[in-house]
Design an enzyme around this catalytic site. Structure first.
Site, mmCIF file in Angstrom:
data_model
loop_
_atom_site.group_PDB
_atom_site.id
_atom_site.type_symbol
_atom_site.label_atom_id
_atom_site.label_comp_id
_atom_site.label_asym_id
_atom_site.label_seq_id
_atom_site.Cartn_x
_atom_site.Cartn_y
_atom_site.Cartn_z
ATOM 1 N N HIS A 236 0.849 -1.196 0.000
ATOM 2 C CA HIS A 236 0.000 0.000 0.000
ATOM 3 C C HIS A 236 0.882 1.244 0.000
ATOM 4 C CE1 HIS A 236 -2.871 3.033 1.379
ATOM 5 N NE2 HIS A 236 -2.113 3.254 2.422
ATOM 6 N N ASP B 176 8.362 23.044 -24.821
ATOM 7 C CA ASP B 176 8.235 21.677 -24.312
ATOM 8 C C ASP B 176 9.280 21.525 -23.216
ATOM 9 O OD1 ASP B 176 8.039 18.689 -24.084
ATOM 10 O OD2 ASP B 176 6.878 18.905 -25.918
ATOM 11 N N TRP C 230 7.392 -0.642 3.931
ATOM 12 C CA TRP C 230 8.004 0.048 2.792
ATOM 13 C C TRP C 230 9.397 0.523 3.166
ATOM 14 C CZ3 TRP C 230 9.487 5.140 1.394
ATOM 15 C CH2 TRP C 230 9.357 6.101 2.413
ATOM 16 N N SER D 264 13.426 6.390 -12.921
ATOM 17 C CA SER D 264 12.396 7.215 -13.559
ATOM 18 C C SER D 264 12.320 8.577 -12.897
ATOM 19 C CB SER D 264 11.046 6.503 -13.472
ATOM 20 O OG SER D 264 10.004 7.404 -13.701
ATOM 21 N N SER D 265 12.314 8.595 -11.568
ATOM 22 C CA SER D 265 12.220 9.868 -10.853
ATOM 23 C C SER D 265 13.428 10.750 -11.120
ATOM 24 C CB SER D 265 12.126 9.624 -9.348
ATOM 25 O OG SER D 265 10.890 9.071 -9.020
ATOM 26 N N HIS E 298 13.790 11.198 4.594
ATOM 27 C CA HIS E 298 13.219 12.443 5.032
ATOM 28 C C HIS E 298 13.079 13.455 3.886
ATOM 29 C CE1 HIS E 298 11.133 14.886 7.655
ATOM 30 N NE2 HIS E 298 11.713 15.883 7.011
ATOM 31 N N GLU F 138 12.634 12.691 1.018
ATOM 32 C CA GLU F 138 11.548 12.126 0.219
ATOM 33 C C GLU F 138 10.189 12.672 0.647
ATOM 34 O OE1 GLU F 138 11.066 10.361 -2.380
ATOM 35 O OE2 GLU F 138 8.994 9.672 -2.160
ATOM 36 N N TYR G 54 9.574 15.506 1.856
ATOM 37 C CA TYR G 54 9.445 16.867 1.348
ATOM 38 C C TYR G 54 9.257 16.878 -0.157
ATOM 39 C CZ TYR G 54 10.009 18.390 5.964
ATOM 40 O OH TYR G 54 9.771 18.575 7.292
ATOM 41 N N SER H 71 -0.187 27.494 -3.625
ATOM 42 C CA SER H 71 0.246 28.869 -3.857
ATOM 43 C C SER H 71 -0.233 29.418 -5.192
ATOM 44 C CB SER H 71 1.766 28.965 -3.794
ATOM 45 O OG SER H 71 2.244 28.545 -2.539
ATOM 46 N N HIS I 77 15.193 11.617 13.162
ATOM 47 C CA HIS I 77 13.972 11.687 13.978
ATOM 48 C C HIS I 77 13.027 10.536 13.662
ATOM 49 C CE1 HIS I 77 12.177 14.519 10.726
ATOM 50 N NE2 HIS I 77 11.561 13.378 10.609
ATOM 51 N N HIS I 78 13.343 9.783 12.611
ATOM 52 C CA HIS I 78 12.568 8.575 12.332
ATOM 53 C C HIS I 78 13.105 7.408 13.128
ATOM 54 C CE1 HIS I 78 10.569 10.410 8.783
ATOM 55 N NE2 HIS I 78 11.723 11.033 8.630
ATOM 56 N N THR J 181 7.939 26.219 7.648
ATOM 57 C CA THR J 181 6.660 25.636 7.248
ATOM 58 C C THR J 181 5.523 26.506 7.761
ATOM 59 O OG1 THR J 181 7.737 23.494 7.545
ATOM 60 C CG2 THR J 181 5.377 23.472 7.129
ATOM 61 N N LYS K 213 4.991 29.585 5.676
ATOM 62 C CA LYS K 213 4.193 29.377 4.469
ATOM 63 C C LYS K 213 2.704 29.384 4.780
ATOM 64 C CE LYS K 213 5.851 26.790 1.077
ATOM 65 N NZ LYS K 213 6.657 27.622 0.178
ATOM 66 N N ARG L 235 1.806 0.165 15.433
ATOM 67 C CA ARG L 235 1.595 0.098 13.991
ATOM 68 C C ARG L 235 1.763 -1.313 13.484
ATOM 69 N NH1 ARG L 235 5.595 4.165 10.879
ATOM 70 N NH2 ARG L 235 4.597 3.198 9.094
#
Lengths: 528, 396, 40
Positions: free
Chosen positions: A80, A109, A145, A172-173, A256, A258, A260, A271, A305-306, A331, A334, A453
């Site tokens: 998932h 283009d 994951w 790809s990314s 991390h 990622e 963002y 925005s 922090h993870h 953050t 914003k 979890r």
């Protein structure tokens, strides 16, 4: 499809418009076509990942094991996440980038159109391979994951295919990100200075740099997992002199930034939408640019922090706590700027604006739980519980996904030439916003009450909130069918859309007709 | 639909959840203060940051709400055109920063206190296994496994669930109150995490690492927790139960444990009857082996081999080779009961590179003898073999 | 491949390709770096 078949009116027209039939989609190098491909792929993957979520919530409806064995449940939670992150959200943002960035900067283009085609076509192949692992002996990946060793090394036959799929998705990314950076640097129309670019372009530029920096790190981490399993290395095997925690450091150094990557384009979308429907310019344009850049820089120094519970030295725990709390500042800036944009505007609340406003409120709630998670001693209680699950679903679903949906409603008339059905759009919004909260808000309570979890069954004191969450989940999932209907209906027909579409819309993309011609800005526009 | 609706209905929904929850007894809504000084500190930090967030939320969402009401085009609002203010940007950067510092200071104090396990009165070693915990008391020589004791029938919805469903074990960790207990936590196979919310923290159990943590329990009672790091199929089924006793009761318990251990050592030297071995073997099998090999001995296709002779097993070559070599798989791919000595060796030392653990370090000779006897005479197997604890001791 | 894309000034094309190669090299370099840093 009726998207963008209008011939251009440029004077030296030696082009015939798009090719016909299936081969058009296989060989296209047109940024609009490729954007469409990404968006359709992402939508399909959203439903695939959504079905997995429904299976998870169905098993969690009541205590006890009703529908599946624990191993399959773990496969579902793992897949998932992989599908939603790499198959739905990231490709959707790339699709929006493809459609909008060239038009927003007045370019004909993307900089590297063939690379663009390859970047897309890797995805269906990689996704098919990843999904096929569910049918292999031993089942699909079930280690989360996050793929921590040693557990991940207990994966069966599926293991090399998962690693390969992750590699392909990453490639790809990265290729897409390179294309975006080069396009934005080299192909802006004259007069379009960096500080005149729309925020969506800025946030994507910064996101693209993050992608180039961290996807290779993920590739390195999973390659080392592969060699540990098949080639007798001991990168992460303590008995061989390695370190399982090192994987976590490397993974989250990718992971991390990622997250963002998963939210900055959403910030850009919001925005664009809020100023349009407030009929007022974005408040604090340069602050918004600097805040986004600060968030991106800071995102590289908070990864641990993870991992607060792995047993790091005190100094490290303190450093990562302070750095993580610090990210809340740009953050917050914003969020304040969006509110200030609305303040004393002339507001209307068409569907894109509804999603953008909901984003600001609900993403901020996700940000609050994030701030709580940053407090290390408190995190020792929150870590690996449903409190974390609630946090990231608020920022990713009511954050990233709502922004993508808002962007779709916002730009669909430009893509298709038809206004979508506004009444149905509002229905989709209200159903989604109510049920997404029924689904995820109780998960804060579950985490605080002590539910871990990634468990398929739970103690009886967690039963009631789980039941509510599941009901919310089914209703939220069903509501997305309405979105599918609205999108398809608007492709096929609807009220004719003007070039500007929205009264308050500003930007180069709104100066071309709707639907946007197959080729736009073959002559560079004048930018003031 | 009126735009009051947006924030209004969100508020209503949240209120409804809360009120409905309280009314219907929806379990807890919040973290609890716990039973240690650290857990109290953590609870207060949690509440502090929660209120800060609520306050900021009220200000920000309130401003939005007012704007949504007052600055609507349908109400005749005309858009102002202001779009920047350096002063405001500075203010709303500095003020949040100051608020964060005010939280960071108490958080730092609490963290420093937590990461100080020195001067402990008692040390406990905690080891995470797939899928149970082992506790060692190095000072007293006490050592035991702590397994989930919820009956499978309750999990399979064939029997009603008890109040402690999934949070009950056969051997809880017993600790004295008012003593500083130091925990040394590690993992045997994959990463697990030891978490008892009432103590105020969790710590990962990592193979090859030893993590230190501590707690001083203030109240006698029973405190329950769960594994908090995904560790495979049994992740949700390896709970933790801590029973905190007064010093006197704790001392009594230690004495009882030492006595029981002496009795078990004696049992390892005596000769067991087949009946005794089968009864004990079934207990051990259910607790330790059935998770993978299943209560019926039929295993899981492609993953865990059957123990019932005659059943086929297909898997990767890496898995089949050791079984074939030791005589447990015939040419047609069916499981057979191979030589007794090999069976003992496999259970003692495991099969490297597979999920079959080495149980020699986990079970005593009597339990090993019993479970091997049980396996060789159940599920349709009729070897008639009877294994004595002394046989296992000799085979180590 | 579809031939209807707009043609680009060859200098722009070269600049695009060069920047792309540079960024690609950075990506590959990071991949190698993170593995090499972990070798003993």
């Amino acid at each position: 499809m009726s998207i963008a078949t209008t011939a251009t009116t440029a004077p030296h027209d030696e082009h015939h418009g798009p090719a016909r039939g299936l081969m058009r989609w296989v060989t296209t190098t047109n940024h609009k076509d490729i954007g469409t491909l990404y968006l359709c792929f992402a939508l399909a993957m959203f439903f695939v990942g959504g079905i997995m979520a429904m299976l998870i919530r169905a098993e969690l409806f009541e205590p006890g094991l009703q529908l599946m064995q624990p191993t399959f449940f773990n496969e579902m939670t793992t897949m998932h996440a992989l599908v939603m992150i790499f198959g739905a959200v990231m490709p959707a943002f790339v699709g929006l980038a493809n459609w909008q960035i060239p038009m927003m900067i007045g370019a004909p283009d993307m900089a590297l159109p063939r690379l663009n085609n390859w970047s897309f076509w890797i995805l269906p192949f990689a996704a098919a391979m990843l999904l096929s692992t569910l049918f292999m002996q031993g089942g699909g990946p079930a280690g989360g994951w996050t793929m921590y060793p040693p557990l991940m090394l207990q994966t069966g036959e599926a293991f090399p295919f998962v690693i390969f799929a992750v590699h392909l998705l990453g490639i790809s990314s990265v290729m897409g990100a390179i294309n975006i950076v080069v396009t934005i640097f080299n192909m802006r129309a004259p007069g379009m200075s960096m500080m005149k670019m729309p925020l969506f372009v800025w946030t994507w530029l910064i996101t693209a740099f993050l992608l180039i920096a961290v996807m290779p790190v993920l590739a390195g981490a999973v390659t080392m997992l592969l060699t540990d399993k098949f080639f007798d290395t001991s990168f992460f095997n303590a008995a061989g002199g390695g370190d399982p925690v090192m994987f976590q450091h490397i993974f989250w150094f990718f992971g991390h930034p990622e997250v963002y990557i998963l939210i900055l384009p959403a910030f850009g979308i919001v925005s664009q939408i809020i100023p349009t429907f407030a009929r007022k310019p974005l408040f604090g344009y340069s602050s918004m640019v600097y805040a986004t850049a600060s968030i991106a820089f800071l995102s590289f120094i908070v990864w641990a922090h993870h991992m607060f519970t792995v047993g790091m030295p005190l100094t490290a725990e303190l450093f990562f706590m302070y750095a993580t709390m610090l990210i809340a500042v740009p953050t917050g800036v914003k969020v304040f700027n969006w509110v200030a944009t609305m303040w004393r505007g002339s507001l209307t609340f068409e569907t894109p604006m509804l999603f953008a406003v909901a984003f600001v409120v609900l993403f901020t709630i996700g940000g609050f739980s994030g701030l709580m998670l940053a407090i290390t001693p408190a995190d020792f209680q929150y870590h690996d519980t449903y409190f974390v699950v609630a946090h990231f679903h608020y920022v990713l679903v009511t954050g990233a996904v709502f922004a993508i949906m808002g962007a779709t409603y916002y730009w669909l008339p430009k893509w298709t030439g038809h206004m979508y059905n506004e009444k149905l759009g509002k229905w989709h919004f209200w159903l989604s916003v109510v049920f997404v909260n029924v689904l995820f808000f109780p998960q804060h309570f579950l985490g605080l009450a002590g539910m871990p979890r990634r468990i398929p069954d739970y103690a009886v004191q967690f039963a009631d909130w789980n039941m509510i969450s599941t009901l919310g989940g089914f209703a939220f999932g069903a509501s997305q069918l309405l979105f599918l209907y609205i999108v398809v209906q608007s492709i096929r027909g609807g009220a004719k859309a003007t070039g500007r579409v929205w009264e308050g819309a500003r930007g180069l993309e709104w100066t071309v007709p709707s639907p946007a011609p197959y080729h736009t800005f073959r002559e560079a526009p004048e930018v003031h | 639909m009126s735009k009051k609706g947006l924030l209004g209905s969100l508020g209503a929904a949240a209120l409804l959840l809360w009120a409905g929850g309280a009314a219907a007894g929806f379990g807890e809504l919040n973290m609890r203060p716990g039973v240690t000084p650290i857990s109290h500190d953590v609870y207060h930090l949690h509440m502090a940051i929660l209120w800060v967030c609520v306050a900021i939320g009220v200000v920000v969402f309130g401003t939005m709400f007012i704007s949504i009401l007052r600055h609507r085009k349908s109400r005749g609002a005309v858009a102002a055109q202001f779009h920047e203010s350096t002063l405001i940007e500075i203010l709303w950067t500095i003020i949040p920063f100051v608020i964060l510092v005010s939280i960071a200071i108490p958080a730092t104090k609490t963290l420093i206190a937590m990461e100080n396990p020195s001067d402990a009165d008692l040390t406990i070693k905690v080891t995470g296994y797939q899928w149970r915990w082992r506790y060692d008391y190095p000072d007293s020589g006490i050592s035991f496994f702590s397994n989930l004791s919820t009956p499978q029938d309750e999990i399979d919805n064939k029997a009603p669930k008890g109040k402690e469903y999934l949070l009950q074990v056969d051997h809880p960790l017993v600790l004295p109150i008012n003593k500083k207990v130091r925990f040394l936590t590690t993992g045997n196979d994959v990463i697990h995490s030891w978490w008892v919310p009432a103590l105020g923290w969790k710590k990962d159990a990592i193979p090859g690492y030893i993590n230190e943590s501590w707690a001083r329990i203030e109240k006698p009672g029973t405190y329950r927790g769960q594994c908090a790091e995904l560790c495979g199929k049994g992740h949700g089924f390896m709970p933790i139960v801590v029973v905190a006793k007064t010093e006197a009761d704790y001392a009594k318990w230690v004495k009882e444990q030492k006595l029981a251990m002496a009795q078990a050592a004696e049992a390892a030297t005596k000769t067991w009857s087949r009946k005794e071995l089968m009864a004990q073997g079934e207990k051990v099998y259910t607790t330790t082996c059935a998770a993978c090999h299943q209560a019926t001995g039929t295993g899981v296709p492609g993953v865990f081999p059957p123990l019932a002779a005659g059943h086929p097993f297909a898997a990767s070559d890496a898995l089949l080779k050791p079984l074939r070599e030791r005589g447990f798989l015939d040419e047609s791919g069916k499981v057979v009961m191979g030589p007794l000595e090999d069976h003992i060796q496999i259970v003692l030392h495991g099969i490297p590179g597979s999920a079959m653990q080495a149980f020699g370090g986990q079970l005593n000779d009597a339990d090993l003898a019993a479970v091997i006897t049980y396996e060789r005479n159940s599920f349709g197997n009729t070897t008639g073999d009877v294994v004595q604890p002394a046989d296992v001791a000799a085979a180590r | 491949m579809e031939t209807t894309r707009p043609s680009l000034d060859p200098r722009v094309r070269r600049a695009n390709q060069r920047l792309a190669l540079l960024l690609g090299a950075v990506a590959v370099g990071l991949f190698v770096l993170f593995i090499v840093l972990n070798l003993k």
